[in-house]
Design an enzyme around this catalytic site. Structure first.
Site, PDB file in Angstrom:
ATOM      1  N   HIS A 120       0.988  -1.095   0.178  1.00 54.20           N
ATOM      2  CA  HIS A 120       0.124   0.332   0.150  1.00 54.20           C
ATOM      3  C   HIS A 120       0.871   1.279   0.129  1.00 54.20           C
ATOM      4  O   HIS A 120       1.869   1.210   0.848  1.00 54.20           O
ATOM      5  CB  HIS A 120      -1.288  -0.083   1.480  1.00 54.20           C
ATOM      6  CG  HIS A 120      -1.822   1.746   0.995  1.00 54.20           C
ATOM      7  ND1 HIS A 120      -1.276   1.918   2.156  1.00 54.20           N
ATOM      8  CD2 HIS A 120      -2.529   1.982   1.049  1.00 54.20           C
ATOM      9  CE1 HIS A 120      -2.165   3.202   2.025  1.00 54.20           C
ATOM     10  NE2 HIS A 120      -3.185   2.910   1.545  1.00 54.20           N
ATOM     11  N   HIS A 166       1.699  10.995  -2.008  1.00 50.30           N
ATOM     12  CA  HIS A 166      -0.022  10.773  -1.658  1.00 50.30           C
ATOM     13  C   HIS A 166      -0.085  12.611  -1.049  1.00 50.30           C
ATOM     14  O   HIS A 166      -0.196  13.306  -0.649  1.00 50.30           O
ATOM     15  CB  HIS A 166       0.783  10.567  -0.338  1.00 50.30           C
ATOM     16  CG  HIS A 166      -0.301   9.965   0.840  1.00 50.30           C
ATOM     17  ND1 HIS A 166      -0.667   9.517   2.267  1.00 50.30           N
ATOM     18  CD2 HIS A 166      -1.796   9.413  -0.220  1.00 50.30           C
ATOM     19  CE1 HIS A 166      -1.154   9.204   2.128  1.00 50.30           C
ATOM     20  NE2 HIS A 166      -2.407   8.840   1.301  1.00 50.30           N
TER      21      HIS A 166
END
Length: 613
Positions: A120, A166
Site C-alpha cells: 500500500h 500522496h
C-alpha cells in the site's frame, strides 16, 4: 562462565551464566540413535526418518549434514558426538521450513484463486503525512517478494507532467519514470510470477496519454495486455510469468478515507461511486487499453456491491472498516464474490503512522489483495511476511479449497460459524534458545543483569473467540541461554491458513518489555520434528545467531473422526524479558490452563504424548 555488570563506580554485580547445552530429551535421543557415544551415517539416517519425519531422506542427504558439520569444524570421521549432533539440530540445515524454496502449489488456476503479497502506497518511506517518497521502498518490497505495487499519480505544479505523491499531505514527490524503472529492474529478482502495478490516478486525459506512453515504453513486451477471453476469468500466475499487469483502483479513493467519522458506510461508498463513474467517462483510451485488472463500480451501495457480473471479472477495493462491517452479516457473500473476482483491502485513513491491521480478517473471507504498509513493522506485518514464506516465497499462495467451493450443501464458507470442527492438532514444544549474547550487547536488555526470558503462547482464529487460547511458560531469570522445556497444543480448524508466530521479549517489571526477536511460520510448510527456528528483527530481517530449539508434532484427525470445514488460525509465539511468548494474535486475556508436558520425550506424527492439566 561469569559476567559482571557495573552498578556504580564502587559496586559491581557478577552472575554465573551457563552455556548452551543439549536438553535432557536431546541427550536421550542421541543415546537411542547412537552407539558408544558416536552417531554414524546410518544411525543419523534412521533419526531423520523416524524422528524428523523426513521419509525422503537417503544416504546422500545424511552426507550433506555431515559435510555441513565438517565445514563448521565440528565433525569426527567416526561419527557425531553429542555436541556435534546438537549443533546440527540448531543449524540452518535443520530449518522448520523446506530448504529448497520451491514453488509447489498448483499455479495454473485463475488469479482470483490466490492470495497476493500486496503493498500500500509503496513509494512512502515512513508515515502517511510528511514522510519522504522514494523508489527505495519499491525496490525493497519487490526484493522481499511483494507482487502488488501501488503508485498514486498526480499532476505536478505546472500541470504538464504526472508525478508520484500522496495527495493532500506534506509527503514529498518522486519522479514517475524512476518508479517505473525501479519496478522494471526488480520485478522478477526473487520471483518469476507476475507483478501487478496498481495505479490510483488523479490525472486528466492528456496526462493519462503521457503515462500510457511512458508505461508502454518502459515495460515493453513484459506488459500484459488483456484480451477478450480474460474478461470472464482472470488468467493464471503460470500463464503470466515474467509479466507486469496494470490495475486501476477507484480514482480519488483517498477522498473516501477523509470522510468525516459521522458519515455512514453507505454514504462513503456512494461518494466514491460518483467519483469513479465520472473518471471512467473521461479516461483516455490509450490509458484504458493498458489496464488488465479493472476496478469495479459499487452501484447500489453496501447492499449490492458484492453481486458481481457473470460476464465480467473485476477488482473491488474497500477499506478495512468496510470489510469488517460487511463481514458481520455477509461473510459467505464475500467468500462467494472472491471466488471469481479480486477483492483489495486497504488501511483505514487514521493509520497516519503507516501501521497495519489484522490480515486474517481479509484472508478468511478470500480477499486476495490485503494491502499493507511494508515500510512499517509490528505483529500484523510479521503475519503478512510469514504467510508469504509459503510456496517458495514466490508472492502467491493458493487459497484453501474451503474458500473456493460451495460446500457439501451448496453453502459458501462462513468464517464466523460456531460449527467449525477441528482438523488437526499442532503440538509445539519449546526447549531452549541461544544466540542473543552474540547479536546484542551485554547491557542491551538490562543494565545490571543478564536478560530474563519467558514465553507466552496463544492461538486464535479471527472472528471466533472460542478458538483463542493463551499459554505462558515459566520465567528463566538472568540467563542468556534460557531453558523452558514446555509443550503446548493448538487445535486447528483451517490448518492451510494457520500461522505459527513467535515473538521473543525480555521482561521488565517496571518498564516496557524489550523486543528480542520474532518469526512467523506458515503451518502448511512446517516440517515436523525438532527444528532450529531462527528469529528476525522488527523489520523482518533475520538475526545472525538468535534462535530457538522447537519440536513440532502434527496430529491430523483420524479417518474415523467427523469431517469438518475449518477456519484460518494464527499461532503466535513471543518471548519477553523474564520469559518467552508463543501466540497467534497478541491475546492479553487470562491464560487458559495449558496442556503442558515438561520433560516428555520427542513425539513423532504417529504418537501422542501424555498430557496433564
Amino acid at each position: 562462565m561469569k559476567v559482571t555488570f557495573k552498578v556504580c563506580f564502587c559496586c559491581a554485580r557478577s552472575f554465573k551464566v551457563k552455556s548452551s547445552e543439549p536438553p535432557q530429551e536431546i541427550k536421550t535421543l542421541f543415546d537411542n540413535y547412537s552407539e558408544n557415544g558416536r552417531m554414524s551415517e546410518d544411525e543419523m539416517l534412521r533419526f531423520v526418518i523416524q524422528v524428523q519425519g523426513e521419509t525422503h531422506a537417503d544416504s546422500n542427504y545424511v552426507k550433506d549434514i555431515f559435510n555441513m558439520l565438517k565445514h563448521h569444524g565440528v565433525f569426527h570421521p567416526r561419527g557425531l558426538h553429542l555436541e556435534e549432533f546438537y549443533r546440527y539440530l540448531l543449524s540452518d540445515f535443520n530449518s522448520p521450513l523446506p530448504l529448497s524454496g520451491e514453488v509447489w502449489q498448483d499455479m495454473t488456476q485463475p488469479l482470483s484463486h490466490y492470495f497476493l503479497y500486496t503493498g500500500h502506497n509503496s513509494y512512502l518511506t515512513g508515515n502517511q503525512l510528511n514522510s519522504r517518497s522514494s523508489t527505495e521502498p519499491i525496490v525493497k518490497a519487490l526484493r522481499r517478494g511483494v507482487r502488488v505495487i501501488e503508485l498514486d499519480l498526480w499532476r505536478n505544479s505546472s500541470g504538464t507532467e504526472a508525478e508520484v505523491r500522496h495527495g493532500g499531505t506534506l509527503t514529498s514527490t518522486e519522479d514517475l519514470q524512476k518508479c517505473l524503472n525501479a519496478v522494471k529492474e526488480n520485478a522478477f529478482e526473487v520471483s518469476e510470477y507476475p507483478v501487478v502495478l496498481t495505479l490510483e490516478d488523479h490525472l486528466n486525459p492528456d496526462l493519462q496519454k503521457k503515462v500510457a506512453k511512458m508505461v508502454s515504453k518502459t515495460f515493453g513486451g513484459t506488459l500484459f495486455r488483456c484480451r477478450d477471453e480474460h474478461k470472464k476469468c482472470f488468467p493464471s500466475p503460470e500463464a503470466l510469468k515474467n509479466k507486469i499487469l496494470m490495475s486501476t483502483k477507484p480514482p480519488k479513493e483517498y477522498l473516501q478515507t477523509h470522510i468525516s467519522q459521522g458519515a455512514t458506510t453507505a454514504e462513503s461508498i456512494n461518494t466514491e461511486e460518483l467519483i469513479q463513474d465520472e473518471d471512467e467517462k473521461t479516461v483516455a483510451v490509450e490509458y484504458r487499453d493498458l489496464i488488465s485488472i479493472h476496478a469495479g463500480n459499487r452501484k447500489g451501495g453496501l447492499k449490492n456491491c458484492l453481486n458481481g457480473d457473470p460476464n465480467r471479472v473485476i477488482r473491488l477495493s474497500m477499506s478495512e472498516q468496510w470489510l469488517e462491517t460487511l463481514a458481520k452479516t455477509r461473510g459467505p457473500d464475500i467468500v462467494k464474490f472472491t471466488q471469481r473476482n479480486i477483492l483489495r483491502i486497504f488501511p483505514k485513513a487514521t493509520r497516519f503512522d503507516s501501521s497495519n491491521y489484522d490480515p486474517l480478517v481479509g484472508w478468511i473471507h478470500g480477499a486476495q489483495m490485503v494491502a499493507f504498509n511494508m515500510q512499517s513493522h509490528g505483529k500484523f506485518l510479521w503475519m503478512m511476511q510469514g504467510m508469504f514464506k509459503a510456496n517458495g516465497g514466490c508472492g502467491y499462495v493458493k487459497k484453501p479449497d474451503v474458500l473456493l467451493s460451495n460446500g457439501s450443501v451448496g453453502k459458501f464458507f462462513d468464517p464466523y460459524s460456531q460449527d467449525l470442527q477441528i482438523k488437526t492438532t499442532l503440538k509445539v514444544k519449546i526447549y531452549n534458545g541461544e544466540g542473543w549474547n552474540l547479536d546484542f550487547s551485554q547491557d542491551h536488555f538490562d543494565r545490571y543483569s543478564p536478560p530474563d526470558f519467558y514465553a507466552r503462547v496463544s492461538v486464535g482464529i479471527a472472528g471466533i473467540p472460542l478458538d483463542t487460547i493463551s499459554y505462558r511458560t515459566e520465567t528463566d531469570t538472568d540467563e542468556w541461554f534460557p531453558v523452558w522445556n514446555e509443550e503446548f497444543e493448538f487445535p486447528l480448524r483451517v490448518p492451510e491458513l494457520a500461522l505459527l508466530c513467535i515473538t521473543v521479549k525480555d521482561h521488565d517489571k517496571n518498564t516496557q518489555n524489550d523486543f528480542a526477536g520474532q518469526t512467523c511460520l506458515p503451518f502448511s510448510e512446517i516440517r515436523p520434528g525438532i527444528r532450529a527456528v531462527r528469529l528476525h528483527d522488527r523489520l523482518g530481517d533475520v538475526f545472525n545467531h538468535a534462535r530457538l530449539l522447537v519440536r513440532f508434532v502434527l496430529e491430523p484427525l483420524t479417518s474415523s473422526s467427523p469431517s469438518s470445514v475449518s477456519v484460518p488460525v494464527v499461532v503466535k509465539i513471543g518471548i519477553e524479558r523474564r520469559s518467552l511468548i508463543v501466540n497467534v494474535k497478541d491475546y492479553d486475556g487470562p491464560s487458559a490452563n495449558p496442556k503442558h508436558n515438561p520433560g516428555t520425550p520427542p513425539v513423532t506424527t504417529s504418537q501422542r504424548s501424555p498430557g496433564r492439566g
